[in-house]
Design a protein around this motif. Structure first.
Motif, PDB file in Angstrom:
ATOM      1  N   ALA A 192     -10.759  67.353  12.495  1.00 45.54           N
ATOM      2  CA  ALA A 192     -11.087  65.950  12.719  1.00 45.54           C
ATOM      3  C   ALA A 192     -10.113  65.315  13.710  1.00 45.54           C
ATOM      4  CB  ALA A 192     -11.089  65.189  11.396  1.00 45.54           C
ATOM      5  N   LYS A 193      -8.821  65.648  13.597  1.00 46.07           N
ATOM      6  CA  LYS A 193      -7.830  65.133  14.545  1.00 46.07           C
ATOM      7  C   LYS A 193      -8.086  65.688  15.944  1.00 46.07           C
ATOM      8  CE  LYS A 193      -4.976  62.782  14.154  1.00 46.07           C
ATOM      9  NZ  LYS A 193      -4.976  61.305  14.329  1.00 46.07           N
ATOM     10  N   TRP A 194      -8.461  66.962  16.017  1.00 46.56           N
ATOM     11  CA  TRP A 194      -8.788  67.586  17.309  1.00 46.56           C
ATOM     12  C   TRP A 194      -9.909  66.832  18.012  1.00 46.56           C
ATOM     13  CZ3 TRP A 194     -13.211  71.240  17.699  1.00 46.56           C
ATOM     14  CH2 TRP A 194     -13.332  71.816  18.980  1.00 46.56           C
ATOM     15  N   ARG A 195     -10.861  66.316  17.233  1.00 43.52           N
ATOM     16  CA  ARG A 195     -11.962  65.546  17.805  1.00 43.52           C
ATOM     17  C   ARG A 195     -11.598  64.073  18.022  1.00 43.52           C
ATOM     18  NH1 ARG A 195     -17.190  67.749  18.339  1.00 43.52           N
ATOM     19  NH2 ARG A 195     -16.815  69.913  18.917  1.00 43.52           N
ATOM     20  N   GLY A 196     -10.363  63.699  17.690  1.00 44.94           N
ATOM     21  CA  GLY A 196      -9.898  62.354  17.995  1.00 44.94           C
ATOM     22  C   GLY A 196     -10.029  61.349  16.884  1.00 44.94           C
ATOM     23  N   ALA A 197     -10.475  61.749  15.712  1.00 50.87           N
ATOM     24  CA  ALA A 197     -10.691  60.806  14.615  1.00 50.87           C
ATOM     25  C   ALA A 197      -9.378  60.380  13.973  1.00 50.87           C
ATOM     26  CB  ALA A 197     -11.602  61.441  13.557  1.00 50.87           C
ATOM     27  N   ARG A 198      -9.427  59.230  13.331  1.00 47.65           N
ATOM     28  CA  ARG A 198      -8.339  58.802  12.458  1.00 47.65           C
ATOM     29  C   ARG A 198      -8.597  59.419  11.091  1.00 47.65           C
ATOM     30  NH1 ARG A 198      -7.364  54.771   8.651  1.00 47.65           N
ATOM     31  NH2 ARG A 198      -5.154  54.160   8.529  1.00 47.65           N
ATOM     32  N   VAL A 199      -7.566  60.034  10.491  1.00 49.20           N
ATOM     33  CA  VAL A 199      -7.778  60.786   9.254  1.00 49.20           C
ATOM     34  C   VAL A 199      -6.920  60.238   8.116  1.00 49.20           C
ATOM     35  CG1 VAL A 199      -7.651  63.043   8.131  1.00 49.20           C
ATOM     36  CG2 VAL A 199      -8.361  62.879  10.521  1.00 49.20           C
ATOM     37  N   VAL A 200      -7.584  59.956   6.997  1.00 48.81           N
ATOM     38  CA  VAL A 200      -6.924  59.588   5.750  1.00 48.81           C
ATOM     39  C   VAL A 200      -6.965  60.819   4.852  1.00 48.81           C
ATOM     40  CG1 VAL A 200      -6.935  58.060   3.750  1.00 48.81           C
ATOM     41  CG2 VAL A 200      -7.705  57.206   5.989  1.00 48.81           C
ATOM     42  N   ALA A 201      -5.815  61.292   4.426  1.00 51.79           N
ATOM     43  CA  ALA A 201      -5.720  62.497   3.608  1.00 51.79           C
ATOM     44  C   ALA A 201      -5.428  62.125   2.165  1.00 51.79           C
ATOM     45  CB  ALA A 201      -4.626  63.416   4.148  1.00 51.79           C
ATOM     46  N   VAL A 202      -6.181  62.695   1.236  1.00 48.23           N
ATOM     47  CA  VAL A 202      -5.969  62.466  -0.193  1.00 48.23           C
ATOM     48  C   VAL A 202      -5.469  63.764  -0.817  1.00 48.23           C
ATOM     49  CG1 VAL A 202      -7.010  61.836  -2.396  1.00 48.23           C
ATOM     50  CG2 VAL A 202      -7.764  60.706  -0.278  1.00 48.23           C
ATOM     51  N   ALA A 203      -4.301  63.681  -1.451  1.00 50.07           N
ATOM     52  CA  ALA A 203      -3.692  64.838  -2.115  1.00 50.07           C
ATOM     53  C   ALA A 203      -2.606  64.317  -3.034  1.00 50.07           C
ATOM     54  CB  ALA A 203      -3.115  65.815  -1.088  1.00 50.07           C
ATOM     55  N   SER A 204      -1.983  65.215  -3.802  1.00 47.31           N
ATOM     56  CA  SER A 204      -0.848  64.778  -4.612  1.00 47.31           C
ATOM     57  C   SER A 204       0.348  64.506  -3.699  1.00 47.31           C
ATOM     58  CB  SER A 204      -0.501  65.837  -5.667  1.00 47.31           C
ATOM     59  OG  SER A 204      -0.234  67.080  -5.063  1.00 47.31           O
ATOM     60  N   GLY A 205       1.245  63.647  -4.170  1.00 46.82           N
ATOM     61  CA  GLY A 205       2.304  63.115  -3.332  1.00 46.82           C
ATOM     62  C   GLY A 205       3.228  64.138  -2.719  1.00 46.82           C
ATOM     63  N   GLY A 206       3.451  65.255  -3.385  1.00 49.33           N
ATOM     64  CA  GLY A 206       4.356  66.257  -2.853  1.00 49.33           C
ATOM     65  C   GLY A 206       3.884  66.883  -1.554  1.00 49.33           C
ATOM     66  N   HIS A 207       2.603  66.719  -1.237  1.00 47.92           N
ATOM     67  CA  HIS A 207       2.050  67.303  -0.016  1.00 47.92           C
ATOM     68  C   HIS A 207       2.161  66.374   1.196  1.00 47.92           C
ATOM     69  CE1 HIS A 207       0.481  70.766  -2.084  1.00 47.92           C
ATOM     70  NE2 HIS A 207      -0.315  70.051  -2.865  1.00 47.92           N
ATOM     71  N   GLU A 208       2.661  65.153   1.010  1.00 51.54           N
ATOM     72  CA  GLU A 208       2.627  64.195   2.124  1.00 51.54           C
ATOM     73  C   GLU A 208       3.332  64.694   3.380  1.00 51.54           C
ATOM     74  OE1 GLU A 208       3.414  59.524   3.331  1.00 51.54           O
ATOM     75  OE2 GLU A 208       3.598  60.147   1.239  1.00 51.54           O
ATOM     76  N   PRO A 209       4.579  65.226   3.314  1.00 50.48           N
ATOM     77  CA  PRO A 209       5.215  65.691   4.559  1.00 50.48           C
ATOM     78  C   PRO A 209       4.378  66.757   5.273  1.00 50.48           C
ATOM     79  CG  PRO A 209       6.829  65.533   2.796  1.00 50.48           C
ATOM     80  CD  PRO A 209       5.488  65.350   2.162  1.00 50.48           C
ATOM     81  N   PHE A 210       3.800  67.673   4.512  1.00 47.00           N
ATOM     82  CA  PHE A 210       2.946  68.716   5.077  1.00 47.00           C
ATOM     83  C   PHE A 210       1.738  68.114   5.784  1.00 47.00           C
ATOM     84  CE2 PHE A 210      -0.874  71.341   3.851  1.00 47.00           C
ATOM     85  CZ  PHE A 210      -0.727  72.337   4.801  1.00 47.00           C
ATOM     86  N   LEU A 211       1.082  67.162   5.149  1.00 42.36           N
ATOM     87  CA  LEU A 211      -0.117  66.566   5.724  1.00 42.36           C
ATOM     88  C   LEU A 211       0.209  65.712   6.942  1.00 42.36           C
ATOM     89  CD1 LEU A 211      -1.884  65.644   2.378  1.00 42.36           C
ATOM     90  CD2 LEU A 211      -2.475  67.515   3.936  1.00 42.36           C
ATOM     91  N   ARG A 212       1.348  65.054   6.926  1.00 37.38           N
ATOM     92  CA  ARG A 212       1.777  64.299   8.105  1.00 37.38           C
ATOM     93  C   ARG A 212       2.018  65.240   9.287  1.00 37.38           C
ATOM     94  NH1 ARG A 212       0.933  58.711   7.711  1.00 37.38           N
ATOM     95  NH2 ARG A 212       1.657  57.961   5.672  1.00 37.38           N
TER      96      ARG A 212
END
Length: 337
Positions: A192-212
């Motif tokens: 989705a980012k490759w196509r230019g979209a803004r992405v909201v990621a839902v996961a448990s909090g410990g994954h935030e640095p990885f998802l960022r």
């Protein structure tokens, strides 16, 4: 010359991880249009444990043939050992990866030292990508691709009459990915980012640095915040978790938006019509050409396959136990010595 026998994980009965047995079995022979692959790594996917359990809850009319004993698994990365006489696409020594015979054959034998595969299911593995990373890509990557980028086939979905049509993604599109740290989720986020979209990621909090790191513009910790109550006016929700709770995301969509549940979910047609939104799904299918597109992104560094953990083939039961604990960050992969 291939050995007469090989090691493989087989099911002689359905049940928990303990039914995965490490057996000696004959090396398969490639049929027309197929190659024999010497397997180096195997991606572990949800259909693997659904098959191990005997696919409980699946309506009889939707059950694929399952004949015991069987070798489970579909995702492989390895080296072509031999080719059928009619094969010109690959030669012995080529490094390949693929999603093998899915969804038509759930006993195609990827949990083994050797597997046969139709050439149409395979793509060349880039030299700069290791086998473990490559084995983590096929099913998860193709699922994300066929839901978000291009369906690429005309097979009817077993889940709905309407044909799935991916929404065009761009800078004016906001996409929420539920289960964003998992196998499909972390790849979908990147596509989705490759196509230019803004992405909201839902996961448990410990994954935030990885998802960022993967490019998420916003991360919602579902253990602290209910995402359906904190975001609104979304264009698209890709729910990789699915199930009965998927319909709660309908309220997050703007009119004209869409919800794509990756796993079975139930929705009320009157509700979706009243909200002015679309709910569609599809069944991921093997596709070597699409997989080649994904490998190009992987080779270029545009796409990253995160590896949660690896286990030797003989420890497949431990890999399934890890999957059952959940909260995966990327993919589980089996390795073959």
């Amino acid at each position: 010359m291939s050995p007469r026998t090989m090691k493989a994980i087989r099911l002689h009965e359905f049940g928990g991880p303990e039914v995965l047995r490490y057996d000696d079995v004959p090396v398969p022979e490639p049929g027309p249009g197929e190659v024999l692959v010497r397997v180096h790594a195997i991606g572990v996917n949800p259909p693997d444990w659904y098959v191990r359990e005997g696919m409980p809850g699946v309506p009889p009319g939707m059950l694929p043939p399952l004949t015991l004993p069987l070798i489970p698994g579909t995702d492989v990365s390895g080296v072509v050992e031999a080719v059928a006489d009619d094969v010109v696409e690959f030669a012995a020594g080529d490094e390949v990866l693929g999603l093998v015979r899915f969804p038509g054959d759930l006993q195609s034998g990827a949990y083994a030292e050797y597997v046969t595969a139709p050439v149409t299911d395979l793509a060349r593995k880039p030299a700069g990508v290791d086998h473990v990373t490559a084995a983590g890509l096929p099913m998860a990557g193709l699922t994300a691709w066929q839901f978000l980028i291009e369906l690429g086939h005309d097979h009817p979905s077993p889940f709905q009459e309407a044909r799935h049509q991916p929404m065009p993604l761009g800078a004016d599109t906001t996409v929420l990915v539920n289960g964003a740290a998992g196998g499909v989720g972390h790849l979908a986020l990147q596509l989705a980012k490759w196509r230019g979209a803004r992405v909201v990621a839902v996961a448990s909090g410990g994954h935030e640095p990885f998802l960022r790191e993967l490019g998420a513009d916003e991360v919602i910790d579902y253990t602290k915040v209910r995402p359906e109550e904190s975001v609104h006016d979304l264009d698209l929700v890709l729910d990789t978790v699915g199930g009965p709770g998927s319909r709660r995301f309908l309220r997050t969509l703007k009119r004209g938006g869409a919800l794509y549940p990756v796993y079975l979910a139930e929705f009320d047609d009157e509700e979706t019509e009243r909200l002015g939104v679309t709910v569609t799904a599809t069944q991921v299918r093997s596709d070597g050409a699409q997989l080649a597109e994904l490998t190009r992104l992987l080779d270029a560094g545009t796409l990253r396959v995160a590896i949660d953990s690896t286990y030797p083939l003989e420890k497949a039961a431990a890999a399934h136990e890890r999957a059952a604990r959940g909260h995966l960050r990327g993919k589980i992969v089996l390795t073959v010595d």
